[in-house]
Every structure is written in structure tokens, then in C-alpha cells.
Motif scaffolding. Structure first.
Motif, PDB file in Angstrom:
ATOM      1  N   GLY A  58       0.815  -1.209   0.000  1.00 16.39           N
ATOM      2  CA  GLY A  58       0.000   0.000   0.000  1.00 16.39           C
ATOM      3  C   GLY A  58       0.843   1.251   0.000  1.00 16.39           C
ATOM      4  N   ILE A  59       1.925   1.234   0.776  1.00 20.57           N
ATOM      5  CA  ILE A  59       2.810   2.395   0.861  1.00 20.57           C
ATOM      6  C   ILE A  59       3.430   2.709  -0.498  1.00 20.57           C
ATOM      7  N   GLU A  60       3.768   1.680  -1.245  1.00 18.64           N
ATOM      8  CA  GLU A  60       4.400   1.879  -2.557  1.00 18.64           C
ATOM      9  C   GLU A  60       3.518   2.635  -3.538  1.00 18.64           C
ATOM     10  N   VAL A  61       2.203   2.470  -3.427  1.00 10.63           N
ATOM     11  CA  VAL A  61       1.305   3.148  -4.369  1.00 10.63           C
ATOM     12  C   VAL A  61       0.676   4.398  -3.764  1.00 10.63           C
ATOM     13  N   ALA A  62       0.971   4.655  -2.470  1.00  9.70           N
ATOM     14  CA  ALA A  62       0.415   5.834  -1.820  1.00  9.70           C
ATOM     15  C   ALA A  62       1.106   7.093  -2.327  1.00  9.70           C
ATOM     16  N   SER A  63       0.384   8.199  -2.354  1.00 14.23           N
ATOM     17  CA  SER A  63       0.930   9.428  -2.934  1.00 14.23           C
ATOM     18  C   SER A  63       0.864  10.630  -1.997  1.00 14.23           C
ATOM     19  N   GLY A  64       0.358  10.469  -0.794  1.00 19.84           N
ATOM     20  CA  GLY A  64       0.166  11.608   0.088  1.00 19.84           C
ATOM     21  C   GLY A  64       1.415  12.053   0.839  1.00 19.84           C
ATOM     22  N   ARG A  65       1.302  13.176   1.531  1.00 24.46           N
ATOM     23  CA  ARG A  65       2.382  13.683   2.372  1.00 24.46           C
ATOM     24  C   ARG A  65       2.575  12.817   3.598  1.00 24.46           C
ATOM     25  N   TYR A  66       1.514  12.147   4.013  1.00 19.97           N
ATOM     26  CA  TYR A  66       1.582  11.241   5.152  1.00 19.97           C
ATOM     27  C   TYR A  66       0.995   9.884   4.755  1.00 19.97           C
ATOM     28  N   VAL A  67       1.405   8.865   5.490  1.00 17.12           N
ATOM     29  CA  VAL A  67       0.810   7.538   5.348  1.00 17.12           C
ATOM     30  C   VAL A  67       0.323   7.108   6.725  1.00 17.12           C
ATOM     31  N   LEU A  68      -0.920   6.688   6.791  1.00 18.38           N
ATOM     32  CA  LEU A  68      -1.511   6.236   8.049  1.00 18.38           C
ATOM     33  C   LEU A  68      -1.721   4.731   8.015  1.00 18.38           C
ATOM     34  N   LEU A  69      -1.044   4.008   8.902  1.00 17.02           N
ATOM     35  CA  LEU A  69      -1.342   2.595   9.095  1.00 17.02           C
ATOM     36  C   LEU A  69      -2.552   2.522  10.015  1.00 17.02           C
ATOM     37  N   LEU A  70      -3.586   1.851   9.556  1.00 22.41           N
ATOM     38  CA  LEU A  70      -4.832   1.797  10.320  1.00 22.41           C
ATOM     39  C   LEU A  70      -5.429   0.411  10.226  1.00 22.41           C
ATOM     40  N   ASN A  71      -5.498  -0.294  11.341  1.00 24.41           N
ATOM     41  CA  ASN A  71      -6.090  -1.631  11.333  1.00 24.41           C
ATOM     42  C   ASN A  71      -7.544  -1.585  10.899  1.00 24.41           C
ATOM     43  N   SER A  72      -7.941  -2.600  10.181  1.00 24.05           N
ATOM     44  CA  SER A  72      -9.333  -2.652   9.723  1.00 24.05           C
ATOM     45  C   SER A  72     -10.305  -2.991  10.848  1.00 24.05           C
ATOM     46  N   LEU A  94       9.008  15.518  13.776  1.00 27.14           N
ATOM     47  CA  LEU A  94       8.427  14.215  14.089  1.00 27.14           C
ATOM     48  C   LEU A  94       8.339  13.348  12.837  1.00 27.14           C
ATOM     49  N   GLY A  95       8.756  12.094  12.981  1.00 26.79           N
ATOM     50  CA  GLY A  95       8.628  11.151  11.882  1.00 26.79           C
ATOM     51  C   GLY A  95       7.338  10.369  11.946  1.00 26.79           C
ATOM     52  N   MET A 163      -0.771   4.394  13.108  1.00 24.85           N
ATOM     53  CA  MET A 163       0.528   5.052  13.100  1.00 24.85           C
ATOM     54  C   MET A 163       0.593   5.987  11.902  1.00 24.85           C
ATOM     55  N   LEU A 164       0.712   7.273  12.173  1.00 24.96           N
ATOM     56  CA  LEU A 164       0.779   8.283  11.124  1.00 24.96           C
ATOM     57  C   LEU A 164       2.240   8.643  10.876  1.00 24.96           C
ATOM     58  N   LEU A 165       2.694   8.450   9.638  1.00 27.97           N
ATOM     59  CA  LEU A 165       4.099   8.663   9.304  1.00 27.97           C
ATOM     60  C   LEU A 165       4.267   9.713   8.221  1.00 27.97           C
ATOM     61  N   ARG A 167       5.964  11.229   4.962  1.00 27.85           N
ATOM     62  CA  ARG A 167       6.493  10.641   3.730  1.00 27.85           C
ATOM     63  C   ARG A 167       8.023  10.656   3.700  1.00 27.85           C
ATOM     64  N   GLU A 168       8.622  11.789   4.103  1.00 30.37           N
ATOM     65  CA  GLU A 168      10.087  11.898   4.085  1.00 30.37           C
ATOM     66  C   GLU A 168      10.743  10.870   5.006  1.00 30.37           C
ATOM     67  N   THR A 169      10.071  10.555   6.112  1.00 35.44           N
ATOM     68  CA  THR A 169      10.611   9.576   7.054  1.00 35.44           C
ATOM     69  C   THR A 169      10.668   8.193   6.428  1.00 35.44           C
ATOM     70  N   ILE A 170       9.592   7.808   5.752  1.00 42.36           N
ATOM     71  CA  ILE A 170       9.549   6.498   5.102  1.00 42.36           C
ATOM     72  C   ILE A 170      10.604   6.419   4.005  1.00 42.36           C
ATOM     73  N   GLU A 171      10.763   7.507   3.255  1.00 38.09           N
ATOM     74  CA  GLU A 171      11.756   7.509   2.186  1.00 38.09           C
ATOM     75  C   GLU A 171      13.169   7.354   2.736  1.00 38.09           C
ATOM     76  N   GLN A 172      13.389   7.864   3.942  1.00 43.18           N
ATOM     77  CA  GLN A 172      14.713   7.774   4.543  1.00 43.18           C
ATOM     78  C   GLN A 172      14.996   6.409   5.160  1.00 43.18           C
ATOM     79  N   VAL A 173      14.040   5.865   5.924  1.00 44.63           N
ATOM     80  CA  VAL A 173      14.311   4.632   6.671  1.00 44.63           C
ATOM     81  C   VAL A 173      13.829   3.377   5.956  1.00 44.63           C
ATOM     82  N   GLY A 174      13.012   3.536   4.909  1.00 40.79           N
ATOM     83  CA  GLY A 174      12.461   2.381   4.223  1.00 40.79           C
ATOM     84  C   GLY A 174      11.159   1.922   4.841  1.00 40.79           C
ATOM     85  N   GLY A 175      10.549   0.910   4.262  1.00 42.77           N
ATOM     86  CA  GLY A 175       9.259   0.412   4.736  1.00 42.77           C
ATOM     87  C   GLY A 175       9.401  -0.552   5.892  1.00 42.77           C
ATOM     88  N   LEU A 176       8.326  -1.240   6.187  1.00 45.54           N
ATOM     89  CA  LEU A 176       8.325  -2.245   7.244  1.00 45.54           C
ATOM     90  C   LEU A 176       9.233  -3.410   6.873  1.00 45.54           C
TER      91      LEU A 176
END
Length: 299
Positions: A58-72, A94-95, A163-165, A167-176
Motif C-alpha cells: 500500500g505504501i508503494e502506491v500511496a501518494s500523500g504527504r503522510y501515510v496512516l497505518l490503520l487496522n481494519s 516528528l517522523g 501510526m501516522l508517518l 512521507r520523508e521519514t519512510i523515504e529515509q528509513v524504508g518500509g516495514l
């Protein structure tokens, strides 16, 4: 469906998109979601790839400034997305951040604010010292029970349920880290985020409800196994080089004993069906993701 409905009912000035990754579920949920929420981006996997890999999709196709991990299996308040994105916008150092998470019985989901599971913190938590001395910081380094859950402060770890992250943080540290199947990946991510110099914050000015299953019923072996395997993976990856072989051996032995006790306790409880993560919800807007069907919200 309750999770999606609550996201769409959100009152926010930000635009967002929802990405749902289905981990080979066997019910009619995908068809139902496709009919009722045609704007949701659906990705259907042919196997259960686990929490980390599904959310990374999901993160790979996401385009926003933030990515929110949210359990269903969560329900957000109308103000949750607006409150959290506005908070992050005002804290560029804050990352990642997380809100207060409430269980169905009204109690706090203690995983929403945690310290890192160092050998000492893990020992005090696993063997009950944190419960015996809930107000003592020394014995509560993991669940931080001595800190008021209604106040905001920096923490080491958040939980993947919300968990709200940045975008720059994910680009720096990578995904899960996909070596973690369904536990521990959020701890590992937070560890890498802090190592990279970003802050992590608990912000309880809004909250969500986490409809997680009870802990008193029997769980599938796979869930019990992955829970304890994640402990070994995390320690080996982040702490094993900091400690001598005696302490490392004690950690691995302790996890092994805890695993055996969990299997025994599991065998003595009533059975119940507990599905492995099948979906994740992410949302992104100029922000987000969730799991059971995996969903992401980009804001």
C-alpha cells in the motif's frame, strides 16, 4: 466495514485516498467493499503475505504527504484524521505519531505508547513486575504504565493499528521489515525511525477504538509462534551485539519458556477462530494503512 465507514465520515480539510490490500480472504468482503466504496483502491493478494509486506504494498502506491497505518478492526472519530495531520504539520521534526487507542471495554490499549523492549524492560514485563509496581518507571520501561495516558509526550514506540508517518521519514528509513510476519514490525520501524533522528510522539487529543479480540480464548499456533518469533528477531537485529552471550542466551531461553507456557495455556482454553491478518487499510491525503484486510489511508 465499520473502519471504512468511520474514515469516510471523518471531518477533515485534507484530501485522502484509501488503499486496501486483501491477504487472500475467503469471504465476500472485497465484493461488498467494491460495491459500497468504489473509490477504495483494492489490491488482492493470492496468499496471506503478512502485515508488513501487505502494508508495504500500500505504501508503494500511496501518494500523500503522510501515510496512516490503520487496522481494519478500528473505528476512528470524526476529528481523528484532522487532529493528527494538523499536529504533524506543526511538528516537522516528528517522523511518526499516534493517538490514544481505546479497547471496546473502555480501557486503554497499552500498545499505543511503549518503550523499546530492552532485555531489562522485557524481563520486567514478561514476569509481571510491571503489574506489581505499575507506578515505578524502572519496572515499566515497556508499557510506560507510569505515564498519564491523557497527556502527550515523546515515546519510543507506537502500534501498527494506528501510526501516522511522514512521507520523508519512510523515504529515509524504508518500509516495514518483511522478516516480521505479523508482530514486531511496528517496534522495528519505530526503532529505525528514531535511529534516523526523527521524533515519535503520543498525542491523545483524539482517539480511536480498537476492536481487537479478547485474550482469554485459544489462538491458532501460527499466531502464538509469530508473536514469539518476533521477539527473537527484534532482539537479534537491534540488541544482540550490545550484550554478551550470557545475556543473549538468557533472552532466547526466556522467550522459549514463554512460548511453551503460552502453548500450554492455549491448550487449556476454549477454542475460537482467530483469522490471520487478511487485510490492511491505509489512507493518504496530502496523509495513510490497516490490517485484517490491509488498508492504507494517504492524507
Amino acid at each position: 466495514m465499520d473502519c471504512l465507514r468511520s474514515v469516510y465520515d471523518s471531518e477533515t480539510n485534507y484530501s485522502y485516498e484509501i488503499i486496501l490490500i486483501d491477504n487472500n480472504s475467503h469471504d465476500e468482503s472485497l465484493e461488498m467493499i467494491g460495491r459500497e466504496y468504489p473509490d477504495v483502491k483494492l489490491i488482492a493478494n493470492q496468499e496471506n503475505t503478512g502485515f508488513a509486506r501487505a502494508n508495504n504494498q500500500g505504501i508503494e502506491v500511496a501518494s500523500g504527504r503522510y501515510v496512516l497505518l490503520l487496522n481494519s478492526d478500528t473505528v476512528v472519530r470524526k476529528d481523528t484524521l484532522e487532529t493528527m495531520v494538523s499536529f504533524m504539520d506543526g511538528q516537522p521534526d516528528l517522523g511518526a505519531s499516534g493517538c490514544k487507542i481505546i479497547l471496546p471495554d473502555g480501557s486503554l490499549d497499552k500498545a499505543c505508547k511503549r518503550g523499546f523492549p530492552t532485555p531489562a524492560a522485557s524481563f520486567y514485563y514478561a514476569f509481571g513486575f510491571s503489574r506489581l509496581f505499575p507506578d515505578r518507571p524502572r519496572f515499566n520501561g515497556y508499557q510506560l504504565g507510569y505515564l498519564d495516558p491523557d497527556l502527550d509526550y515523546p515515546v519510543d514506540c507506537l502500534v501498527g493499528a494506528f501510526m501516522l508517518l511522514r512521507r520523508e521519514t519512510i523515504e529515509q528509513v524504508g518500509g516495514l521489515d518483511e522478516d516480521f510476519f505479523m508482530y514486531g514490525e511496528d517496534l522495528d520501524w519505530c526503532y529505525r525511525i528514531k535511529e534516523a533522528g526523527w521524533g515519535i510522539y503520543y498525542y491523545p487529543q483524539t482517539s480511536i477504538v480498537h476492536l481487537k479480540g479478547g485474550s482469554a480464548r485459544r489462538r491458532p499456533f501460527k499466531i502464538v509462534y509469530e508473536f514469539h518469533r518476533a521477539m527473537i528477531l527484534f532482539h537479534r537485529k537491534h540488541y544482540s551485539k550490545q550484550y554478551n552471550s550470557m545475556i543473549n542466551g538468557a533472552v532466547y531461553a526466556g522467550v522459549g519458556v514463554k512460548f511453551l507456557l503460552s502453548l500450554l495455556r492455549n491448550a487449556l482454553t476454549f477454542p475460537r477462530t482467530v483469522p490471520l491478518p487478511a487485510q490492511s487499510l491505509s489512507s493518504s491525503g496530502q496523509a495513510g494503512s490497516s490490517t485484517e484486510s490491509n488498508t492504507e489511508v494517504r492524507l
